[in-house]
Design a protein around this motif. Sequence first.
Motif, PDB file in Angstrom:
ATOM      1  N   ASP A 120       0.764  -1.179  -0.011  1.00  0.00           N
ATOM      2  CA  ASP A 120      -0.068   0.004  -0.027  1.00  0.00           C
ATOM      3  C   ASP A 120       1.039   1.283  -0.164  1.00  0.00           C
ATOM      4  O   ASP A 120       0.414   2.476  -0.330  1.00  0.00           O
ATOM      5  CB  ASP A 120      -0.842   0.066   1.384  1.00  0.00           C
ATOM      6  CG  ASP A 120      -1.978  -1.139   1.166  1.00  0.00           C
ATOM      7  OD1 ASP A 120      -2.378  -1.262  -0.130  1.00  0.00           O
ATOM      8  OD2 ASP A 120      -2.398  -1.586   2.027  1.00  0.00           O
TER       9      ASP A 120
ATOM     10  N   SER B 253       0.462  -1.015  -5.036  1.00  0.00           N
ATOM     11  CA  SER B 253      -0.662  -1.117  -5.483  1.00  0.00           C
ATOM     12  C   SER B 253      -0.954   0.329  -6.399  1.00  0.00           C
ATOM     13  O   SER B 253      -0.455   1.359  -6.092  1.00  0.00           O
ATOM     14  CB  SER B 253      -1.658  -1.306  -4.505  1.00  0.00           C
ATOM     15  OG  SER B 253      -1.862  -0.344  -3.411  1.00  0.00           O
TER      16      SER B 253
ATOM     17  N   VAL C  49      -3.674   2.351  -5.794  1.00  0.00           N
ATOM     18  CA  VAL C  49      -4.199   3.361  -4.861  1.00  0.00           C
ATOM     19  C   VAL C  49      -2.879   3.709  -3.974  1.00  0.00           C
ATOM     20  O   VAL C  49      -2.746   4.899  -3.596  1.00  0.00           O
ATOM     21  CB  VAL C  49      -5.302   2.906  -4.106  1.00  0.00           C
ATOM     22  CG1 VAL C  49      -5.627   3.867  -2.939  1.00  0.00           C
ATOM     23  CG2 VAL C  49      -6.458   2.653  -4.996  1.00  0.00           C
TER      24      VAL C  49
ATOM     25  N   ARG D  92      -1.475   7.570  -3.872  1.00  0.00           N
ATOM     26  CA  ARG D  92      -1.318   8.442  -2.334  1.00  0.00           C
ATOM     27  C   ARG D  92       0.015   8.914  -2.328  1.00  0.00           C
ATOM     28  O   ARG D  92       0.351   9.893  -1.612  1.00  0.00           O
ATOM     29  CB  ARG D  92      -1.806   7.379  -1.228  1.00  0.00           C
ATOM     30  CG  ARG D  92      -3.236   6.899  -1.144  1.00  0.00           C
ATOM     31  CD  ARG D  92      -3.370   6.434   0.413  1.00  0.00           C
ATOM     32  NE  ARG D  92      -4.787   6.002   0.312  1.00  0.00           N
ATOM     33  CZ  ARG D  92      -5.272   4.758   0.126  1.00  0.00           C
ATOM     34  NH1 ARG D  92      -4.360   4.010   0.165  1.00  0.00           N
ATOM     35  NH2 ARG D  92      -6.450   4.514   0.460  1.00  0.00           N
TER      36      ARG D  92
ATOM     37  N   GLU E 165      -7.032  13.008  -4.666  1.00  0.00           N
ATOM     38  CA  GLU E 165      -8.265  12.375  -4.252  1.00  0.00           C
ATOM     39  C   GLU E 165      -9.337  13.384  -4.320  1.00  0.00           C
ATOM     40  O   GLU E 165      -9.158  14.534  -3.890  1.00  0.00           O
ATOM     41  CB  GLU E 165      -8.255  11.700  -2.863  1.00  0.00           C
ATOM     42  CG  GLU E 165      -9.383  10.766  -2.730  1.00  0.00           C
ATOM     43  CD  GLU E 165      -9.373   9.863  -1.429  1.00  0.00           C
ATOM     44  OE1 GLU E 165     -10.351   9.285  -1.219  1.00  0.00           O
ATOM     45  OE2 GLU E 165      -8.380   9.965  -0.763  1.00  0.00           O
TER      46      GLU E 165
ATOM     47  N   SER F 106     -13.620   5.746  -3.521  1.00  0.00           N
ATOM     48  CA  SER F 106     -12.575   6.741  -3.806  1.00  0.00           C
ATOM     49  C   SER F 106     -12.414   7.141  -5.215  1.00  0.00           C
ATOM     50  O   SER F 106     -12.530   6.021  -6.108  1.00  0.00           O
ATOM     51  CB  SER F 106     -11.131   6.577  -3.052  1.00  0.00           C
ATOM     52  OG  SER F 106     -10.755   5.680  -4.023  1.00  0.00           O
TER      53      SER F 106
ATOM     54  N   TYR G  56     -12.301   3.701  -7.591  1.00  0.00           N
ATOM     55  CA  TYR G  56     -11.753   2.552  -7.036  1.00  0.00           C
ATOM     56  C   TYR G  56     -12.744   2.010  -5.987  1.00  0.00           C
ATOM     57  O   TYR G  56     -13.504   2.995  -5.167  1.00  0.00           O
ATOM     58  CB  TYR G  56     -10.642   2.735  -6.354  1.00  0.00           C
ATOM     59  CG  TYR G  56      -9.386   3.176  -7.438  1.00  0.00           C
ATOM     60  CD1 TYR G  56      -8.504   2.072  -7.762  1.00  0.00           C
ATOM     61  CD2 TYR G  56      -9.186   4.459  -7.690  1.00  0.00           C
ATOM     62  CE1 TYR G  56      -7.585   2.340  -8.723  1.00  0.00           C
ATOM     63  CE2 TYR G  56      -8.135   4.772  -8.719  1.00  0.00           C
ATOM     64  CZ  TYR G  56      -7.316   3.854  -9.254  1.00  0.00           C
ATOM     65  OH  TYR G  56      -6.326   3.978 -10.121  1.00  0.00           O
TER      66      TYR G  56
ATOM     67  N   ASN H 174     -11.797  -2.083  -2.001  1.00  0.00           N
ATOM     68  CA  ASN H 174     -10.717  -3.294  -1.602  1.00  0.00           C
ATOM     69  C   ASN H 174      -9.399  -2.627  -2.499  1.00  0.00           C
ATOM     70  O   ASN H 174      -8.460  -3.415  -2.748  1.00  0.00           O
ATOM     71  CB  ASN H 174     -10.792  -4.554  -2.254  1.00  0.00           C
ATOM     72  CG  ASN H 174     -11.459  -4.731  -3.524  1.00  0.00           C
ATOM     73  OD1 ASN H 174     -11.415  -3.569  -4.383  1.00  0.00           O
ATOM     74  ND2 ASN H 174     -11.762  -5.873  -4.001  1.00  0.00           N
ATOM     75  N   GLY H 175      -9.564  -1.206  -3.045  1.00  0.00           N
ATOM     76  CA  GLY H 175      -8.767  -0.884  -3.933  1.00  0.00           C
ATOM     77  C   GLY H 175      -8.547  -1.182  -5.384  1.00  0.00           C
ATOM     78  O   GLY H 175      -7.702  -0.491  -6.051  1.00  0.00           O
ATOM     79  N   GLU H 176      -9.390  -2.047  -5.743  1.00  0.00           N
ATOM     80  CA  GLU H 176      -9.611  -2.401  -7.323  1.00  0.00           C
ATOM     81  C   GLU H 176     -10.130  -1.208  -7.878  1.00  0.00           C
ATOM     82  O   GLU H 176     -10.933  -0.644  -7.964  1.00  0.00           O
ATOM     83  CB  GLU H 176     -10.389  -3.629  -7.573  1.00  0.00           C
ATOM     84  CG  GLU H 176      -9.801  -4.796  -7.086  1.00  0.00           C
ATOM     85  CD  GLU H 176     -10.603  -6.174  -7.403  1.00  0.00           C
ATOM     86  OE1 GLU H 176     -11.059  -6.192  -8.763  1.00  0.00           O
ATOM     87  OE2 GLU H 176     -10.678  -7.135  -6.393  1.00  0.00           O
TER      88      GLU H 176
END
Length: 349
Positions: free
Chosen positions: A181, A212, A214, A218, A227, A292, A311, A314-316
């Motif tokens: 992450d 990942s 996301v 970040r 964001e 997000s 997204y 789960n970040g997908e």
Amino acid sequence: MSGADFQARARSLRARFDALADAEPGLRVRTMADRLGVAEVELLAAQCGDMSADRLDVRPLDLFRELGQVNEFMAVSRNPWCVHERTGRYQDVRIEGQIGVVRGPDIDLRMFFAHWDSVWLVAQTGRRSLQFFDHTGTAVHKTYATPNTDLAALQALVARHGAAAPQWPMLRAPAVPMLADRPDDPQGLRAGWLALRDTAQFFPLLRKYQVSRVGALRAVGSDLAQEVGAQSLERLLTQVSLMGLPVQCFVSNRGIVQIHTGPMYNLYRAGPWLHVQDERFNLHLNVLAVASAWVVNKPSQDGWLTSLEGYAENGELIVQFFGVRQPGRSEPRRWRDLLVDLCNEPLAC
């Protein structure tokens, strides 16, 4: 699995399917598979409900080379939160190794065949389709006959390959990439991002830093990825619909990316779903599933490219939108201004 065991398993699944259909009419096949705790491809193997299905004796990538012979289809690709439907012909199909592209004026795809496993001919409520599944039994891509489909050519295509011997699908657990992450070297990631000259270089950049999507957004800095509110997706689509502004809409899963290029006119909301219902393009987006949204800036040889990306929790990645531009030209100012207006801080562009 013996023939008797196959039939017993199929009968049991059909009975459970019928009971769920009676209790909750109108559920989609993918939802029913989830509710029954099985893979969607197992419903086809069991011939559940009004589905008649035959697994074809051909590799998906080999069949894909021939789809252009059948005139028009409706191409459908989806992930759990978004469905992308585009009607047209499979033109300019190119496959090298396990990578394929379709670059027709209507159907525009990027395929990653290492994730594909089987192809099925399905008939349901009078409608025929070819459906492609991955190793987990999840649909990667479906292509439905339309009134303009050459059904004789479709039948000839199917007959050339024939049906495989019945067998219960052998499924694998999904491979989950181990991506952090947070990057270990955020400065290196940012430098690599600023050195991009093509969006195709983005995935190798993530792999290089084992981060990942996301996590990269970040870490890279608010001038490159910022964001914005999750409601920004609906706000943006409403604006481009009213303006008649052409966009590129990307929807993907592990095996395919499907792209629409053009305007999106007929936009409406029904419950959690935001729908586009145009003549040759439909989109169904669960806006409540967007955890997000990000405005993303990437450099290219033609200048900065700006996208809005949604997204899941789960970040997908759910969906991406870009401005429409010609090769060698910068993105439209009207598109960039819409995205800049979503941001609280300046972007690199």
